[in-house]
Design an enzyme around this catalytic site. Structure first.
Site, PDB file in Angstrom:
ATOM      1  N   PHE A 559       0.825  -1.217   0.000  1.00 40.31           N
ATOM      2  CA  PHE A 559       0.000   0.000   0.000  1.00 40.31           C
ATOM      3  C   PHE A 559       0.860   1.269   0.000  1.00 40.31           C
ATOM      4  O   PHE A 559       0.369   2.364   0.265  1.00 40.31           O
ATOM      5  CB  PHE A 559      -0.942   0.015   1.214  1.00 40.31           C
ATOM      6  CG  PHE A 559      -2.361  -0.317   0.850  1.00 40.31           C
ATOM      7  CD1 PHE A 559      -3.039   0.458  -0.094  1.00 40.31           C
ATOM      8  CD2 PHE A 559      -3.014  -1.399   1.423  1.00 40.31           C
ATOM      9  CE1 PHE A 559      -4.347   0.160  -0.447  1.00 40.31           C
ATOM     10  CE2 PHE A 559      -4.315  -1.698   1.079  1.00 40.31           C
ATOM     11  CZ  PHE A 559      -4.990  -0.924   0.142  1.00 40.31           C
ATOM     12  N   GLY A 560       2.143   1.103  -0.326  1.00 40.97           N
ATOM     13  CA  GLY A 560       3.048   2.257  -0.359  1.00 40.97           C
ATOM     14  C   GLY A 560       2.554   3.406  -1.213  1.00 40.97           C
ATOM     15  O   GLY A 560       2.580   4.570  -0.777  1.00 40.97           O
ATOM     16  N   PRO A 561       2.080   3.143  -2.434  1.00 44.56           N
ATOM     17  CA  PRO A 561       1.648   4.247  -3.298  1.00 44.56           C
ATOM     18  C   PRO A 561       0.528   5.071  -2.658  1.00 44.56           C
ATOM     19  O   PRO A 561       0.379   6.250  -2.970  1.00 44.56           O
ATOM     20  CB  PRO A 561       1.147   3.544  -4.561  1.00 44.56           C
ATOM     21  CG  PRO A 561       1.922   2.271  -4.595  1.00 44.56           C
ATOM     22  CD  PRO A 561       2.071   1.851  -3.142  1.00 44.56           C
ATOM     23  N   TYR A 562      -0.251   4.474  -1.771  1.00 47.50           N
ATOM     24  CA  TYR A 562      -1.321   5.204  -1.082  1.00 47.50           C
ATOM     25  C   TYR A 562      -0.787   5.842   0.202  1.00 47.50           C
ATOM     26  O   TYR A 562      -1.024   7.019   0.483  1.00 47.50           O
ATOM     27  CB  TYR A 562      -2.463   4.225  -0.764  1.00 47.50           C
ATOM     28  CG  TYR A 562      -3.675   4.852  -0.113  1.00 47.50           C
ATOM     29  CD1 TYR A 562      -4.311   5.958  -0.678  1.00 47.50           C
ATOM     30  CD2 TYR A 562      -4.189   4.326   1.068  1.00 47.50           C
ATOM     31  CE1 TYR A 562      -5.432   6.511  -0.078  1.00 47.50           C
ATOM     32  CE2 TYR A 562      -5.317   4.884   1.670  1.00 47.50           C
ATOM     33  CZ  TYR A 562      -5.935   5.980   1.096  1.00 47.50           C
ATOM     34  OH  TYR A 562      -7.042   6.526   1.690  1.00 47.50           O
ATOM     35  N   GLY A 563      -0.020   5.059   0.973  1.00 42.66           N
ATOM     36  CA  GLY A 563       0.437   5.524   2.280  1.00 42.66           C
ATOM     37  C   GLY A 563       1.435   6.674   2.200  1.00 42.66           C
ATOM     38  O   GLY A 563       1.409   7.583   3.039  1.00 42.66           O
TER      39      GLY A 563
END
Ligand code: ZN
Length: 664
Positions: A559-563
């Protein structure tokens, strides 16, 4: 209860009058019927059905017409004077049903006139003729000998007596004009009275159109500053600070048209715009005079101070007016606030101002009607309305104050006078927040990428809906300009729009990461920055609220791209709190998790529940409280932050309890 046929006809004619803004506006005008009715004991008696006070003719229904015994009303004719209090008490006591609405303040006039049906309006064209130094002669010339022209008298007993005396001398009269106030037409049927109203208005309009004179236009030295700088400065100038430090703000309603421009460009604007009102009834919503902003500095930095000085001068003038006439009425014990309700801005248009968007709209509607009447009166000759003292009598008259107060809520909603913008508000958390803020009294702008969705939500909550791609800075600027134009400024931003992108951080493409940063970080920054510019012009602080995410503090795998952008946004909250605390602007965030919305769809819930081998319900309740978190729960958190005046740089978590994601 069965509605008599005669009363149905009165209702239909009244609604027809009420639906024409050239005849009446916002509770103005009234109508009546003389008939026979039975009381509870079955006795037949003469009654007057008359419109209830403050009821809007356009939406009036049979139950809005209390039936009054004619006997006690007609008996008053023998008196020479009657106090307002005694009049109102007598009218209320004459009702067949003590729970029926309070009768119109013009009831006695209706009762004293002999006609079966009486209709009353404040028709613009008629007012243009009667508000003239030679108004009586002009009316006689235009309407002929069978229309009675009465001098101005305050609504109530005095006017009813005058009308009775004058109409009594002319039994063939088909209408009565009360100078500087309005017109009454008579009929044996509702249709006859209605036709006569239309006939009188057509005669007056013909005369108005025949006026050849044009309003002399002024050459103004410099152009007015841009509207989106004036409006927030004006809002700031009319805001007052309560002892606890909170602001009492107003909302504006802006109008422009060719007719308004011609009026505002007049060389004699100050004379005719400050002379008085088309009909005294308007004073309770507009005050006796408008604020006129006809000389403003070109330097935008000097604008708020200049408008504040103009508002202060207006307030001083208003207080002097109250002091001059205070001895005329006992009700002045509680003077009204000294702030303007109408502002005229040559080069742009006019503003209605009010504690709510409804009140601002009423003020703007009446201001526009005054532009029409006063403009026409000036083209015919010279606008000559009732005196300032007569306006004061109405503004501080108990029954009129009751009219205005009926519209206002008993206890003020907590966000009254505030303007809130909510992004991503066509559904889910955004829609729930927009609704909750509107219920709390705010004027709300609903923003969403899809305009139709935004408009649909706006319609249900009484706000405005705008299409706006928040990742496009120019679209954000356009939306903010539109909000400023419609409401006057902005006090609260709920920057909520967001979307989740996934990807393993070691392999995810830059393209995905950048897209996510555009929406989940830069869009928040654009909204906040544009709002701060408006808030600083207002000078009354402000509130920035951001929807961050559990991901901002407690990353989930892939979920890096969101977090990542959400983490940057969490930091953004603190930066705004730090840099703009000095402007009274607060910045706070809500950290929500696992809420059923467009981001976390039913199919995603199913997928994740399956992956963890639990039911969907168990998955949604997977928190310390064991309760599913809803969009309303998140909306409530935003509202709490908006209502916490000493809270800034805070993060409020709404996830039902998740100790791993708890902030430390
Ligand atoms: Zn009237």
């Amino acid at each position: 209860m069965k509605i008599p046929q005669d009363l149905k006809q009165l209702v239909a004619a009244s609604r027809a009058l009420g639906s024409d803004p050239k005849l009446v506006l916002h509770g103005g005008g009234n109508s009546s019927l003389k008939a026979r009715a039975r009381d509870v004991a079955g006795r037949t008696l003469d009654v007057l059905y008359v419109k209830g006070s403050g009821r809007d003719l356009a939406e009036v229904e049979a139950r809005d017409f209390p039936a009054l015994r004619m006997g006690p009303l007609v008996a008053l004719k023998v008196l020479d004077t009657l106090s307002d209090a005694d009049m109102v008490r007598t009218l209320n006591a004459a009702r067949l049903d003590s729970e029926a609405p309070t009768p119109s303040v013009e009831t006695l006039l209706h009762a004293f006139l002999p006609a079966k049906y009486v209709l009353h309006t404040h028709a613009d064209a008629v007012l243009a003729l009667t508000n003239q130094p030679n108004g009586a002669a002009l009316c006689r010339a235009v309407f002929g000998p069978d229309v009675v022209v009465a001098p101005y008298a305050m609504s109530g007993f005095a006017l009813a007596k005058t009308a009775d005396r004058l109409v009594g001398k002319q039994p063939d009269a088909w209408a009565l004009i009360v100078r500087q106030h309005g017109i009454f037409t008579f009929g044996r049927t509702a249709k006859e009275a209605h036709d006569r109203m239309n006939r009188a208005v057509a005669m007056a309009e013909l005369r108005v159109r025949a006026a050849g004179k044009k309003i002399k236009s002024a050459r103004r030295k410099s152009a007015a500053p841009p509207l989106d700088e004036i409006a927030p400065s004006l809002r700031g100038a009319v805001a007052t600070r309560a002892p606890d430090g909170s602001w009492n703000r107003m909302v504006t309603d802006f109008r422009s048209s060719a007719a308004i421009s011609a009026y505002l460009d007049g060389a004699d604007l100050r004379r005719y715009a400050s002379a008085g009102l088309a009909t005294p009834d308007h004073v309770i919503w507009t005050k006796p005079k408008p604020l006129i902003l006809d000389s403003m500095p070109a330097d935008p930095a000097a604008l708020p101070g200049s408008i504040r000085a103009s508002v202060a001068a207006f307030a001083e003038d208003y207080r002097a007016y109250v002091a001059r006439h205070a001895s005329r009425r006992a009700e002045v014990a509680k003077p009204l606030d000294a702030l303007p309700r109408v502002a005229l801005v040559p080069g742009h248009g006019l503003f209605g101002l009010g504690r709510t968007s409804r009140e601002a709209k009423i003020a703007a509607d009446l201001a526009e009607a005054n532009v029409g009447v006063i403009g026409a009166a000036e083209r015919i000759g010279k606008f000559a309305p009732v005196s300032e003292g007569d306006l004061f009598d109405i503004e501080y008259w108990g029954p009129e104050q009751a009219k205005r107060d009926r519209g206002a809520a008993r206890s003020l909603p907590p966000l009254q006078g505030q303007i809130a913008v909510v992004t991503g508000a066509a559904s889910g958390i955004g829609a729930a927040t927009a609704k909750m803020f509107a219920d709390a009294g705010a004027a709300v702008a609903v923003l969403d990428r899809e305009r139709s969705g935004a408009e649909a939500v706006a319609q249900t909550i009484g706000g405005i809906g705008l299409g706006c791609d928040v990742t496009d800075r120019r679209a954000v600027q356009r939306a903010m300009a539109e909000i400023v134009r419609r409401f006057g400024g902005v006090d609260i931003v709920v920057s909520n729009a967001g979307a989740a992108w996934q990807g393993e951080i070691g392999t995810v493409s830059d393209d995905i990461l950048r897209k996510s940063f555009e929406l989940n970080f830069f869009a928040h920054q654009s909204m906040a920055q544009e709002a701060v510019a408006v808030m600083r012009r207002q000078g009354t602080g402000g509130c920035l609220l951001f929807n961050t995410s559990k991901q901002a503090v407690n990353p989930g795998s892939n979920f890096g791209p969101y977090g990542l952008p959400k983490a940057a946004t969490l930091f953004l909250v603190r930066q705004y709190a730090l840099d703009h605390g000095k402007d009274g602007i607060r910045a706070n965030a809500v950290n929500a998790d696992r809420v059923r919305t467009g981001l976390l769809t039913d199919s995603m819930i199913k997928q994740r529940a399956n992956a963890r081998k639990v039911s969907e319900d168990t998955y949604m309740r997977g928190n310390l409280l064991g309760e599913e978190v809803t969009a309303d729960d998140v909306a409530r958190a935003f509202l709490h932050l908006a209502l916490s005046p000493k809270t800034t740089a805070a993060v409020l978590t709404v996830d039902g309890g998740n100790i791993e994601a708890a902030l430390r």
